[in-house]
Design a protein around this motif. Structure first.
Motif, PDB file in Angstrom:
ATOM      1  N   SER A  65      82.523 -85.622  -0.930  1.00 57.70           N
ATOM      2  CA  SER A  65      83.217 -86.873  -1.241  1.00 57.70           C
ATOM      3  C   SER A  65      82.671 -87.510  -2.514  1.00 57.70           C
ATOM      4  CB  SER A  65      83.089 -87.863  -0.078  1.00 57.70           C
ATOM      5  OG  SER A  65      83.744 -87.374   1.072  1.00 57.70           O
ATOM      6  N   LYS A  66      81.354 -87.463  -2.676  1.00 56.03           N
ATOM      7  CA  LYS A  66      80.741 -88.014  -3.882  1.00 56.03           C
ATOM      8  C   LYS A  66      81.121 -87.208  -5.123  1.00 56.03           C
ATOM      9  CE  LYS A  66      76.774 -89.954  -1.403  1.00 56.03           C
ATOM     10  NZ  LYS A  66      75.330 -89.805  -1.093  1.00 56.03           N
ATOM     11  N   LEU A  67      81.182 -85.894  -4.959  1.00 55.47           N
ATOM     12  CA  LEU A  67      81.595 -85.047  -6.083  1.00 55.47           C
ATOM     13  C   LEU A  67      83.045 -85.316  -6.468  1.00 55.47           C
ATOM     14  CD1 LEU A  67      79.964 -81.600  -5.204  1.00 55.47           C
ATOM     15  CD2 LEU A  67      79.427 -83.040  -7.188  1.00 55.47           C
ATOM     16  N   GLU A  68      83.908 -85.495  -5.486  1.00 54.93           N
ATOM     17  CA  GLU A  68      85.313 -85.814  -5.775  1.00 54.93           C
ATOM     18  C   GLU A  68      85.432 -87.128  -6.527  1.00 54.93           C
ATOM     19  OE1 GLU A  68      88.523 -83.874  -2.760  1.00 54.93           O
ATOM     20  OE2 GLU A  68      87.447 -85.638  -2.026  1.00 54.93           O
ATOM     21  N   ALA A  69      84.642 -88.098  -6.106  1.00 48.63           N
ATOM     22  CA  ALA A  69      84.680 -89.397  -6.780  1.00 48.63           C
ATOM     23  C   ALA A  69      84.183 -89.290  -8.217  1.00 48.63           C
ATOM     24  CB  ALA A  69      83.835 -90.407  -6.005  1.00 48.63           C
ATOM     25  N   GLU A  70      83.206 -88.437  -8.453  1.00 47.87           N
ATOM     26  CA  GLU A  70      82.624 -88.286  -9.790  1.00 47.87           C
ATOM     27  C   GLU A  70      83.465 -87.388 -10.691  1.00 47.87           C
ATOM     28  OE1 GLU A  70      80.412 -88.452 -13.093  1.00 47.87           O
ATOM     29  OE2 GLU A  70      79.995 -89.678 -11.325  1.00 47.87           O
ATOM     30  N   LEU A  71      83.982 -86.284 -10.130  1.00 45.90           N
ATOM     31  CA  LEU A  71      84.640 -85.270 -10.961  1.00 45.90           C
ATOM     32  C   LEU A  71      86.157 -85.328 -10.924  1.00 45.90           C
ATOM     33  CD1 LEU A  71      82.435 -82.208  -9.894  1.00 45.90           C
ATOM     34  CD2 LEU A  71      82.084 -83.727 -11.848  1.00 45.90           C
ATOM     35  N   ALA A  78      85.167 -77.521 -15.871  1.00 50.50           N
ATOM     36  CA  ALA A  78      84.689 -78.171 -17.101  1.00 50.50           C
ATOM     37  C   ALA A  78      84.097 -79.543 -16.809  1.00 50.50           C
ATOM     38  CB  ALA A  78      85.831 -78.294 -18.106  1.00 50.50           C
ATOM     39  N   GLU A  79      84.660 -80.233 -15.815  1.00 48.92           N
ATOM     40  CA  GLU A  79      84.135 -81.552 -15.450  1.00 48.92           C
ATOM     41  C   GLU A  79      82.723 -81.432 -14.895  1.00 48.92           C
ATOM     42  OE1 GLU A  79      85.379 -84.561 -15.898  1.00 48.92           O
ATOM     43  OE2 GLU A  79      87.181 -83.780 -16.875  1.00 48.92           O
ATOM     44  N   LEU A  80      82.506 -80.480 -14.016  1.00 47.15           N
ATOM     45  CA  LEU A  80      81.172 -80.307 -13.447  1.00 47.15           C
ATOM     46  C   LEU A  80      80.174 -79.886 -14.524  1.00 47.15           C
ATOM     47  CD1 LEU A  80      80.236 -78.863 -10.027  1.00 47.15           C
ATOM     48  CD2 LEU A  80      78.987 -78.077 -12.024  1.00 47.15           C
ATOM     49  N   LEU A  81      80.588 -78.965 -15.389  1.00 45.27           N
ATOM     50  CA  LEU A  81      79.689 -78.489 -16.441  1.00 45.27           C
ATOM     51  C   LEU A  81      79.338 -79.603 -17.425  1.00 45.27           C
ATOM     52  CD1 LEU A  81      81.298 -75.004 -17.159  1.00 45.27           C
ATOM     53  CD2 LEU A  81      79.092 -75.436 -16.063  1.00 45.27           C
ATOM     54  N   GLY A  82      80.193 -80.609 -17.512  1.00 44.86           N
ATOM     55  CA  GLY A  82      79.947 -81.711 -18.434  1.00 44.86           C
ATOM     56  C   GLY A  82      79.024 -82.785 -17.885  1.00 44.86           C
ATOM     57  N   ASP A  84      75.388 -84.163 -16.289  1.00 40.98           N
ATOM     58  CA  ASP A  84      73.969 -83.810 -16.397  1.00 40.98           C
ATOM     59  C   ASP A  84      73.333 -83.713 -15.018  1.00 40.98           C
ATOM     60  OD1 ASP A  84      73.485 -86.437 -15.540  1.00 40.98           O
ATOM     61  OD2 ASP A  84      73.009 -87.167 -17.544  1.00 40.98           O
ATOM     62  N   PHE A  85      72.087 -83.297 -15.024  1.00 40.52           N
ATOM     63  CA  PHE A  85      71.368 -83.047 -13.774  1.00 40.52           C
ATOM     64  C   PHE A  85      71.328 -84.298 -12.895  1.00 40.52           C
ATOM     65  CE2 PHE A  85      67.455 -83.440 -11.314  1.00 40.52           C
ATOM     66  CZ  PHE A  85      67.523 -82.301 -10.531  1.00 40.52           C
ATOM     67  N   ASP A  86      70.967 -85.445 -13.469  1.00 41.22           N
ATOM     68  CA  ASP A  86      70.804 -86.652 -12.665  1.00 41.22           C
ATOM     69  C   ASP A  86      72.106 -87.116 -12.037  1.00 41.22           C
ATOM     70  OD1 ASP A  86      68.091 -86.775 -13.145  1.00 41.22           O
ATOM     71  OD2 ASP A  86      68.285 -88.048 -14.916  1.00 41.22           O
ATOM     72  N   THR A  87      73.201 -86.950 -12.762  1.00 44.06           N
ATOM     73  CA  THR A  87      74.508 -87.350 -12.216  1.00 44.06           C
ATOM     74  C   THR A  87      74.861 -86.514 -11.000  1.00 44.06           C
ATOM     75  OG1 THR A  87      75.297 -88.046 -14.388  1.00 44.06           O
ATOM     76  CG2 THR A  87      76.971 -87.584 -12.725  1.00 44.06           C
ATOM     77  N   LEU A  88      74.665 -85.205 -11.109  1.00 44.35           N
ATOM     78  CA  LEU A  88      74.980 -84.324  -9.981  1.00 44.35           C
ATOM     79  C   LEU A  88      73.970 -84.492  -8.847  1.00 44.35           C
ATOM     80  CD1 LEU A  88      76.042 -81.076 -11.878  1.00 44.35           C
ATOM     81  CD2 LEU A  88      77.516 -82.790 -10.812  1.00 44.35           C
ATOM     82  N   ARG A  89      72.738 -84.809  -9.208  1.00 44.50           N
ATOM     83  CA  ARG A  89      71.721 -85.057  -8.170  1.00 44.50           C
ATOM     84  C   ARG A  89      72.087 -86.299  -7.373  1.00 44.50           C
ATOM     85  NH1 ARG A  89      69.499 -84.668  -4.440  1.00 44.50           N
ATOM     86  NH2 ARG A  89      67.309 -84.392  -3.908  1.00 44.50           N
ATOM     87  N   ALA A  90      72.646 -87.300  -8.035  1.00 47.73           N
ATOM     88  CA  ALA A  90      73.049 -88.523  -7.348  1.00 47.73           C
ATOM     89  C   ALA A  90      74.205 -88.252  -6.379  1.00 47.73           C
ATOM     90  CB  ALA A  90      73.456 -89.586  -8.368  1.00 47.73           C
ATOM     91  N   CYS A  91      74.953 -87.203  -6.635  1.00 47.89           N
ATOM     92  CA  CYS A  91      76.033 -86.813  -5.715  1.00 47.89           C
ATOM     93  C   CYS A  91      75.494 -86.031  -4.523  1.00 47.89           C
ATOM     94  CB  CYS A  91      77.067 -85.970  -6.446  1.00 47.89           C
ATOM     95  SG  CYS A  91      78.006 -86.852  -7.701  1.00 47.89           S
TER      96      CYS A  91
END
Length: 207
Positions: A65-71, A78-82, A84-91
């Motif tokens: 759900s957090k990934l959907e909200a972010e990406l 391409a969205e995921l690859l764009g 950074d580590f901290d953003t994906l870690r927060a998800c």
């Protein structure tokens, strides 16, 4: 796109097996036919597999759900690859899972992995999918069974399949993966439906 093995197909396959295998016929009388297990084909299903590894269903759903909200709902590679580590870690994606997710996204983005045109040969398709970091044989087999509906996939490394085979064939011990793979040969070319049935049989509370 949703393909998978339909309930009708599963029933037809299991009926064909039961006609030649008394143990399966008896088990069907006891627990009936299983429901279909179908997932969409494509990148998102494999990404969700990575997200769900070694965590509870609830935890995986939260991360998703957090990934959907972010990406965005499409979760384009391409969205995921764009991010950074901290953003994906927060998800909720650990360093290891970020590595796995990036491996998947990079292969898809580069056109090195075409999920719409995997090899027709099952072993070749498994080899193609396991090029993705974090996708082992079991994950590849589950994808090919649930998403593509390949009829003869047999995830012999799955513990529930092994336990189901043990009960179905009245074995004294749970068979190891190699033995389970060998035992399943009798059910070819319908091992996909039999895998779904072994999960159903193993999970039945009446047994």
């Amino acid at each position: 796109m949703v393909v998978g093995l339909s309930r009708q197909t599963i029933e037809a396959h299991l009926g064909a097996v039961a006609a030649c295998d008394n143990a399966v016929a008896d088990a069907l009388q006891l627990v009936g036919y299983p429901e279909a297990r179908v997932r969409p084909t494509g990148y998102r299903t494999l990404l969700r597999t990575i997200v769900g590894q070694q965590v509870s269903v609830a935890a995986a759903s939260s991360v998703w759900s957090k990934l959907e909200a972010e990406l965005g709902e499409e979760m384009a590679p391409a969205e995921l690859l764009g991010r950074d580590f901290d953003t994906l870690r927060a998800c909720g994606l650990s360093r290891q899972k970020q590595g796995y997710a990036r491996s998947l996204c990079e292969l898809v983005e580069a056109g090195a992995l075409n999920l719409d045109d995997l090899p027709h040969d099952d072993e070749a398709a498994i080899a193609e999918l396991t090029r993705i970091k974090g996708i082992g044989r079991w994950s590849a087999e589950i994808y090919l069974l649930f998403a593509e509906g390949r009829p003869d996939i047999w995830p012999a490394g799955d513990l529930a399949v092994q336990e189901g085979v043990k009960r179905l064939l009245s074995l004294k011990e749970r068979p190891a993966e190699k033995t389970t793979r060998s035992l399943g040969e009798r059910w070819s070319p319908y091992r996909g439906s039999m895998a779904i049935f072994t999960w159903h049989y193993y999970a039945n509370p009446a047994l």
